[in-house]
Write an enzyme that holds these catalytic residues in place. Structure first.
Site, short mmCIF file in Angstrom:
data_model
loop_
_atom_site.label_atom_id
_atom_site.label_comp_id
_atom_site.label_asym_id
_atom_site.label_seq_id
_atom_site.Cartn_x
_atom_site.Cartn_y
_atom_site.Cartn_z
N ARG A 37 5.11 -12.60 9.83
CA ARG A 37 5.82 -11.39 9.45
C ARG A 37 7.16 -11.32 10.17
NH1 ARG A 37 3.80 -6.14 9.74
NH2 ARG A 37 1.92 -6.87 8.77
N GLU A 52 0.87 -1.17 0.00
CA GLU A 52 0.00 0.00 0.00
C GLU A 52 0.91 1.22 0.00
OE1 GLU A 52 -2.71 0.36 3.30
OE2 GLU A 52 -3.50 2.25 2.52
N LYS A 59 4.44 0.95 9.45
CA LYS A 59 4.61 2.20 8.72
C LYS A 59 4.05 3.39 9.49
CE LYS A 59 3.00 0.21 4.91
NZ LYS A 59 2.51 -0.01 3.55
P1 ATP Z 1 2.87 -2.25 8.16
O1 ATP Z 1 2.01 -3.10 9.04
O2 ATP Z 1 4.32 -2.32 8.46
O3 ATP Z 1 2.41 -0.86 8.07
P2 ATP Z 1 1.52 -3.34 5.94
O4 ATP Z 1 1.32 -4.80 6.10
O5 ATP Z 1 0.38 -2.46 6.16
O6 ATP Z 1 2.80 -2.91 6.76
P3 ATP Z 1 1.59 -3.34 3.11
O7 ATP Z 1 2.05 -2.27 2.23
O8 ATP Z 1 0.16 -3.66 3.16
O9 ATP Z 1 2.14 -3.02 4.54
O10 ATP Z 1 2.43 -4.66 2.85
C1 ATP Z 1 2.76 -5.18 1.60
C2 ATP Z 1 3.10 -6.62 1.74
O11 ATP Z 1 4.20 -6.77 2.61
C3 ATP Z 1 1.96 -7.40 2.35
O12 ATP Z 1 1.79 -8.60 1.64
C4 ATP Z 1 2.39 -7.66 3.76
O13 ATP Z 1 1.85 -8.85 4.22
C5 ATP Z 1 3.92 -7.70 3.63
N1 ATP Z 1 4.54 -7.28 4.88
C6 ATP Z 1 4.32 -6.15 5.56
N2 ATP Z 1 5.03 -6.12 6.69
C7 ATP Z 1 5.74 -7.28 6.73
C8 ATP Z 1 6.66 -7.85 7.65
N3 ATP Z 1 7.00 -7.22 8.78
N4 ATP Z 1 7.18 -9.05 7.36
C9 ATP Z 1 6.85 -9.70 6.22
N5 ATP Z 1 5.99 -9.22 5.32
C10 ATP Z 1 5.44 -8.02 5.56
MG MG Z 2 -1.44 -3.26 4.85
#
Ligand code: ATP
Ligand code: MG
Length: 559
Positions: free
Chosen positions: A262, A36, A272
């Site tokens: 994760r 995102e 984020k």
């Molecule tokens: P955050 O929780 O850090 O804000 P998010 O999951 O909202 O991150 P996205 O942009 O939606 O961030 O994530 C893109 C992809 O990266 C998704 O498939 C998510 O599952 C994966 N992802 C995000 N954070 C992690 C992590 N800490 N470890 C592994 N994969 C991750």
């Molecule tokens: Mg997300």
């Protein structure tokens, strides 16, 4: 990138191999990385990137880059650009398959119309509070909305009006008609569209209704022909909903969602939203502050893409959440740079030494090894003269036992040069040590076959053959392993006050006067350093990537 590189196996790869054996999806493997664009990518995303692109690489498949841009209020092109740069820098290529969920807004809208027509979605004027209240709890079923069974025609008419901008923001939503008493709360008639007059960074003001993630995601996957939709564990409970949309729309060749744990890393935070707080409140200098766990922060710190990919491979993929020791990440960069980094003589806290028996004006060329791990990197000339700098910390007036470096009356070897002896400590009127007077033994030149040895060897630079630089010493950003788990404290109160130390009077071997931002080195005995973006031709700035002490190797040895 090296095409032959493959990653170690894991349960997801086993599922894919099984699917390939059964010729599922006609033997196709197609993954996607769906960020995102509401922030910069971090090392956790790197794990997901390496997983998705690594699987495509190893199974002759494809991996798309897809911006999951369904929530325009928090998203921005600045983030889109940074994500593109970071995924590329990590060494991955999506070919011509860079997509945006917003590219599918029309199709997603048509799917919604279809759901309404099938009696599987309805328009509800209930307020967000009412909807929340009627959701029920884990132990109590939800309450059906009084509008749940309104005629299909009515919902259709209202939904079209929602799209046409006939209603106020938040006055109506479209909900999937599933099961208000499902044990899974996500299945209790989730909202799939809301009215929100926000300008979208790609579609502008074309849409005033936006689809929810849980609805847009499976359908975007399906539109792109994704076979394996890999996501983190928190989506496990959403999987029945993911499958429900595909089934309700009777779509064939459905993608399969598979969840993995994760990455959580010690001494940092990964969300984020939390990282944005650090940036907005000026606690760090920006998303690319070298203390940040962001990919651009790690890049600026001096990490290589290879080290991050190796790290991702080492941590593996599992179904259980855990906290990874940041020492493992540090180990990965040491391992990489040890093999590649040019060695440099640099003194961070200089103490002047005059070699009183060395002729004034004489300059000697000596040979230094560029990288003992890689003989092909050869040797270089370094210069020796009567006045040199050594590290203040390599001198003690009152040495503790076992201190084998410089102290009054003691001898030490200057790396690649001679053995010197400390004869006199010169102080200013307030008692500060300002220089040392030493003598050298001309019979002890390195490489001359001299048999005399002493217990300590230290680094140095010749004063006329060095230049000034600023060095930024970075340490872990937080004082505790898990800053989000300390009761009664906001994570921002747990910042390590010593996470950045700036040294302005460092002395670097003159051979390296022409370094450019991004160049990486090992400063002998001190650590790995990288030229910072702030560095100019006339003012050099180095970031310490990591010190030489490998705590991970120690942990590994113990076990
Ligand atoms: P955050 O929780 O850090 O804000 P998010 O999951 O909202 O991150 P996205 O942009 O939606 O961030 O994530 C893109 C992809 O990266 C998704 O498939 C998510 O599952 C994966 N992802 C995000 N954070 C992690 C992590 N800490 N470890 C592994 N994969 C991750
Ligand atoms: Mg997300």
């Amino acid at each position: 990138m090296d095409e032959k590189q493959t990653s170690s196996t894991n349960f997801i790869r086993e599922i894919i191999e099984e699917d390939l054996r059964n010729n599922k999806n006609n033997g196709r493997v197609h993954t996607r990385f769906p960020p995102e664009p509401n922030g910069y990518l971090h090392i956790g995303h790197a794990k997901a990137i390496c997983l998705n692109f690594g699987i495509a690489r190893d199974y002759n498949g494809l991996c798309n880059l897809r911006f999951d841009d369904t929530n325009p209020s928090k998203e921005d092109v600045e983030y889109v650009d940074s994500i593109i740069e970071d995924v590329r820098w990590l060494g991955f290529d999506w070919g011509d398959r860079m997509y945006y969920a917003s590219d599918y807004f029309q199709q997603l809208y048509e799917f919604a119309i279809e759901l309404i027509k099938k009696g599987k979605a309805y328009v509800d004027p209930s307020s967000p509070e009412e909807i929340r209240e009627h959701k029920g709890t884990l132990s109590e079923p939800g309450k059906e909305s009084p509008y749940r069974n309104r005629p299909i025609e009515e919902s259709l008419d209202l939904f079209i009006k929602m799209k046409e901008g006939k209603f106020e923001d938040g006055s109506y939503v479209l909900r999937a008609k599933i099961d208000m008493s499902s044990p899974n709360i996500h299945m209790r008639d989730p909202v799939i569209y809301r009215i929100k007059r926000v300008t979208h960074h790609r579609t502008g003001d074309k849409w005033c209704i936006y689809p929810m993630y849980d609805y847009a995601h499976p359908l975007s996957d399906w539109i792109e022909g994704i076979t394996h939709s890999l996501c983190t564990l928190e989506f496990e409970i959403h999987r029945p909903l993911y499958d429900w949309f595909l089934e309700a729309l009777e779509l064939e060749n459905r993608p399969r969602q598979i969840e993995f744990a994760r990455l959580n890393l010690s001494y940092t935070v990964m969300s984020k939203r939390k990282l944005l707080e650090l940036v907005e409140e000026g606690i760090v200098s920006g998303w690319d502050d070298p203390r940040m766990p962001t990919i651009c922060g790690l890049r600026r710190r001096g990490y290589t893409p290879e080290s991050i990919r190796n790290f991702a491979d080492k941590i593996g993929i599992s179904k259980r959440d855990s906290l990874t020791d940041v020492a493992l990440l540090e180990h990965s960069i040491r391992e990489d740079l040890n093999k590649r980094a040019q060695r440099v003589m640099a003194v961070l806290n200089p103490l002047k030494v005059i070699i009183t028996n060395y002729p004034e004006g004489k300059v000697e060329e000596l040979e230094a090894v560029n990288n003992p791990e890689d003989p092909s990197m050869g040797k270089r000339k370094i210069y020796f003269s009567r006045e040199i700098y050594v590290e203040r910390d390599d001198f003690r007036e009152d040495p503790p036992k076992d201190f084998h470096r410089l102290f009054p009356g003691n001898e030490v070897r200057l790396k690649y040069a001679y053995i010197i002896k400390c004869n006199e400590v010169i102080k200013d009127s307030s008692g500060n040590i300002i220089e040392l007077h030493c003598t050298y033994d001309p019979e002890t030149k390195s490489g001359s076959g001299s048999k005399r040895s002493v217990k300590g060897t230290i680094h140095w630079v010749s004063i006329p053959h060095s230049f000034d630089a600023e060095v930024r010493l970075y340490d872990r950003l937080f004082l505790v392993e898990n800053p989000l788990a300390v009761e009664g404290k906001d994570f921002k109160e747990l910042i390590n006050p010593d996470s950045l130390k700036i040294l302005k009077n460092c002395k670097i071997e003159s051979n390296f006067i022409n370094v450019k931002p991004g160049d990486r080195f090992q400063f002998e005995r001190l650590g790995y350093f990288c030229v910072d973006l702030d560095s100019t031709d006339s003012y050099k700035v180095f970031n310490r990537t990591v010190s030489l002490k490998d705590t991970w190797a120690k942990i590994e040895k113990k076990n």
